[in-house]
Design a protein around this motif. Structure first.
Motif, PDB file in Angstrom:
ATOM      1  N   PHE A 221       0.829  -1.203   0.000  1.00 18.21           N
ATOM      2  CA  PHE A 221       0.000   0.000   0.000  1.00 18.21           C
ATOM      3  C   PHE A 221       0.871   1.264   0.000  1.00 18.21           C
ATOM      4  O   PHE A 221       0.560   2.244  -0.670  1.00 18.21           O
ATOM      5  CB  PHE A 221      -0.917   0.022   1.217  1.00 18.21           C
ATOM      6  N   ARG A 222       1.952   1.218   0.749  1.00 16.18           N
ATOM      7  CA  ARG A 222       2.845   2.381   0.818  1.00 16.18           C
ATOM      8  C   ARG A 222       3.611   2.564  -0.493  1.00 16.18           C
ATOM      9  O   ARG A 222       3.820   3.683  -0.958  1.00 16.18           O
ATOM     10  CB  ARG A 222       3.818   2.228   1.989  1.00 16.18           C
ATOM     11  N   PHE A 223       4.037   1.449  -1.074  1.00 12.02           N
ATOM     12  CA  PHE A 223       4.744   1.512  -2.354  1.00 12.02           C
ATOM     13  C   PHE A 223       3.843   2.102  -3.429  1.00 12.02           C
ATOM     14  O   PHE A 223       4.265   2.965  -4.212  1.00 12.02           O
ATOM     15  CB  PHE A 223       5.207   0.113  -2.774  1.00 12.02           C
ATOM     16  N   ALA A 224       2.598   1.639  -3.491  1.00  8.01           N
ATOM     17  CA  ALA A 224       1.656   2.150  -4.487  1.00  8.01           C
ATOM     18  C   ALA A 224       1.436   3.645  -4.297  1.00  8.01           C
ATOM     19  O   ALA A 224       1.412   4.415  -5.274  1.00  8.01           O
ATOM     20  CB  ALA A 224       0.336   1.397  -4.401  1.00  8.01           C
ATOM     21  N   TYR A 225       1.287   4.072  -3.045  1.00 13.06           N
ATOM     22  CA  TYR A 225       1.117   5.496  -2.781  1.00 13.06           C
ATOM     23  C   TYR A 225       2.308   6.299  -3.319  1.00 13.06           C
ATOM     24  O   TYR A 225       2.130   7.314  -4.003  1.00 13.06           O
ATOM     25  CB  TYR A 225       0.968   5.758  -1.281  1.00 13.06           C
ATOM     26  N   ASN A 226       3.513   5.859  -3.003  1.00 12.94           N
ATOM     27  CA  ASN A 226       4.710   6.586  -3.431  1.00 12.94           C
ATOM     28  C   ASN A 226       4.804   6.681  -4.948  1.00 12.94           C
ATOM     29  O   ASN A 226       5.144   7.742  -5.494  1.00 12.94           O
ATOM     30  CB  ASN A 226       5.969   5.911  -2.870  1.00 12.94           C
ATOM     31  N   GLU A 227       4.501   5.585  -5.619  1.00  8.33           N
ATOM     32  CA  GLU A 227       4.567   5.591  -7.082  1.00  8.33           C
ATOM     33  C   GLU A 227       3.515   6.523  -7.683  1.00  8.33           C
ATOM     34  O   GLU A 227       3.802   7.310  -8.595  1.00  8.33           O
ATOM     35  CB  GLU A 227       4.388   4.175  -7.624  1.00  8.33           C
ATOM     36  N   TYR A 228       2.295   6.445  -7.196  1.00  5.18           N
ATOM     37  CA  TYR A 228       1.224   7.295  -7.719  1.00  5.18           C
ATOM     38  C   TYR A 228       1.486   8.766  -7.396  1.00  5.18           C
ATOM     39  O   TYR A 228       1.250   9.649  -8.216  1.00  5.18           O
ATOM     40  CB  TYR A 228      -0.130   6.863  -7.156  1.00  5.18           C
ATOM     41  N   PHE A 229       1.988   9.027  -6.189  1.00  2.74           N
ATOM     42  CA  PHE A 229       2.288  10.410  -5.807  1.00  2.74           C
ATOM     43  C   PHE A 229       3.438  10.972  -6.638  1.00  2.74           C
ATOM     44  O   PHE A 229       3.374  12.109  -7.131  1.00  2.74           O
ATOM     45  CB  PHE A 229       2.632  10.486  -4.324  1.00  2.74           C
ATOM     46  N   ASN A 230       4.493  10.189  -6.829  1.00  2.00           N
ATOM     47  CA  ASN A 230       5.649  10.657  -7.591  1.00  2.00           C
ATOM     48  C   ASN A 230       5.310  10.935  -9.045  1.00  2.00           C
ATOM     49  O   ASN A 230       5.970  11.755  -9.696  1.00  2.00           O
ATOM     50  CB  ASN A 230       6.785   9.636  -7.515  1.00  2.00           C
ATOM     51  N   HIS A 231       4.287  10.260  -9.570  1.00  3.80           N
ATOM     52  CA  HIS A 231       3.854  10.504 -10.947  1.00  3.80           C
ATOM     53  C   HIS A 231       2.775  11.581 -11.023  1.00  3.80           C
ATOM     54  O   HIS A 231       2.273  11.879 -12.114  1.00  3.80           O
ATOM     55  CB  HIS A 231       3.336   9.217 -11.578  1.00  3.80           C
ATOM     56  N   GLY A 232       2.390  12.145  -9.883  1.00  6.18           N
ATOM     57  CA  GLY A 232       1.418  13.224  -9.883  1.00  6.18           C
ATOM     58  C   GLY A 232      -0.011  12.787 -10.095  1.00  6.18           C
ATOM     59  O   GLY A 232      -0.861  13.584 -10.517  1.00  6.18           O
ATOM     60  N   TYR A 233      -0.323  11.512  -9.759  1.00  4.27           N
ATOM     61  CA  TYR A 233      -1.658  10.997 -10.008  1.00  4.27           C
ATOM     62  C   TYR A 233      -2.630  11.262  -8.861  1.00  4.27           C
ATOM     63  O   TYR A 233      -3.851  11.203  -9.063  1.00  4.27           O
ATOM     64  CB  TYR A 233      -1.623   9.489 -10.253  1.00  4.27           C
ATOM     65  N   ILE A 234      -2.111  11.507  -7.657  1.00  3.26           N
ATOM     66  CA  ILE A 234      -2.988  11.632  -6.492  1.00  3.26           C
ATOM     67  C   ILE A 234      -2.652  12.874  -5.683  1.00  3.26           C
ATOM     68  O   ILE A 234      -1.544  13.413  -5.763  1.00  3.26           O
ATOM     69  CB  ILE A 234      -2.896  10.382  -5.585  1.00  3.26           C
ATOM     70  N   ASP A 235      -3.629  13.304  -4.903  1.00  2.00           N
ATOM     71  CA  ASP A 235      -3.477  14.439  -4.013  1.00  2.00           C
ATOM     72  C   ASP A 235      -3.043  13.914  -2.647  1.00  2.00           C
ATOM     73  O   ASP A 235      -3.785  13.169  -1.993  1.00  2.00           O
ATOM     74  CB  ASP A 235      -4.811  15.188  -3.910  1.00  2.00           C
ATOM     75  N   ALA A 236      -1.849  14.293  -2.205  1.00  7.62           N
ATOM     76  CA  ALA A 236      -1.303  13.777  -0.948  1.00  7.62           C
ATOM     77  C   ALA A 236      -2.204  14.086   0.239  1.00  7.62           C
ATOM     78  O   ALA A 236      -2.240  13.324   1.213  1.00  7.62           O
ATOM     79  CB  ALA A 236       0.097  14.351  -0.712  1.00  7.62           C
ATOM     80  N   GLU A 237      -2.941  15.192   0.190  1.00  9.00           N
ATOM     81  CA  GLU A 237      -3.793  15.565   1.321  1.00  9.00           C
ATOM     82  C   GLU A 237      -4.912  14.548   1.562  1.00  9.00           C
ATOM     83  O   GLU A 237      -5.446  14.463   2.662  1.00  9.00           O
ATOM     84  CB  GLU A 237      -4.387  16.950   1.082  1.00  9.00           C
ATOM     85  N   LYS A 238      -5.268  13.795   0.526  1.00  9.52           N
ATOM     86  CA  LYS A 238      -6.321  12.790   0.675  1.00  9.52           C
ATOM     87  C   LYS A 238      -5.773  11.462   1.197  1.00  9.52           C
ATOM     88  O   LYS A 238      -6.541  10.516   1.414  1.00  9.52           O
ATOM     89  CB  LYS A 238      -7.032  12.575  -0.668  1.00  9.52           C
TER      90      LYS A 238
END
Length: 202
Positions: A17-34
């Motif tokens: 779950f943490r790896f997926a978050y980092n990958e999606y965040f680093n590619h600009g796909y998700i809002d970190a605040e959520k």
């Protein structure tokens, strides 16, 4: 040695779950605040018909992919139903599985082995068709290499902040396998290979 397996322990799932978050965040796909906990996890992860697969090397995650089998008895049978109407798909029953949360470092072999692993899992549990939602800019990877077809028009996927629209892709798993020697010879060789490091039920 890289092991490909279902994330079974609490630690493995947390790493995925943490790896997926980092990958999606680093590619600009998700809002970190959520994602204040910095993990990608939702209600589907607690369902018995949802599996998170990982590529792991000495306790380090190199990639992850999730398959959720359609269950019409739930409000949302699949994650993408929050943004896409499944009625457009040729197959909508319990033999349909959504491939999602596909994330890995830029390593083609890891990505191909994860795809092999999720296909083997699908065959084991009786899933015959895949559906996936991805950026319209990256759809050609699945269309050209894995015989997916686009279904419906582009849309904005709920929870994804990328400026580009998403598309829904659909594939028959047997066609992915049978077409591979022609459209993706490398994946065909990987799929035929017997691997001791692929810990997925036969």
């Amino acid at each position: 040695m890289i092991i490909y397996k279902i994330a079974e322990t609490v630690q493995e799932r947390e790493l995925a779950f943490r790896f997926a978050y980092n990958e999606y965040f680093n590619h600009g796909y998700i809002d970190a605040e959520k994602f204040p906990s910095k993990i990608m996890k939702d209600c589907f992860d607690s369902r018995p018909d949802s599996w998170t697969l990982i590529a792991i090397d000495d306790h380090s995650i190199l990639g992850t992919i999730r398959m959720v089998r359609n269950c019409p008895s739930f409000s949302y049978g699949l994650p993408l139903e929050r943004s896409f109407n499944l009625s457009a798909l040729p197959e909508r029953g319990e033999k349909l599985g959504e491939v999602c949360r596909f994330a890995c470092f830029n390593r083609k072999l890891v990505a191909y082995y994860l795809m092999k692993a999720v296909i083997k899992l699908a065959q084991h549990v009786g899933t015959t068709h895949f559906v996936i939602s991805c950026s319209a800019l990256k759809a050609h990877h699945y269309i050209d290499r894995f015989s997916f077809k686009q279904v419906g028009e582009p849309y904005y996927y709920e929870g994804i902040v990328c400026e580009h629209q998403s598309v829904t892709l659909f594939a028959n798993i047997e066609k992915i396998i049978s077409d591979a020697p022609i459209v993706n010879p490398l994946f065909a060789r990987i799929f035929r290979k017997k691997d001791r490091n692929l810990l997925i039920p036969p």
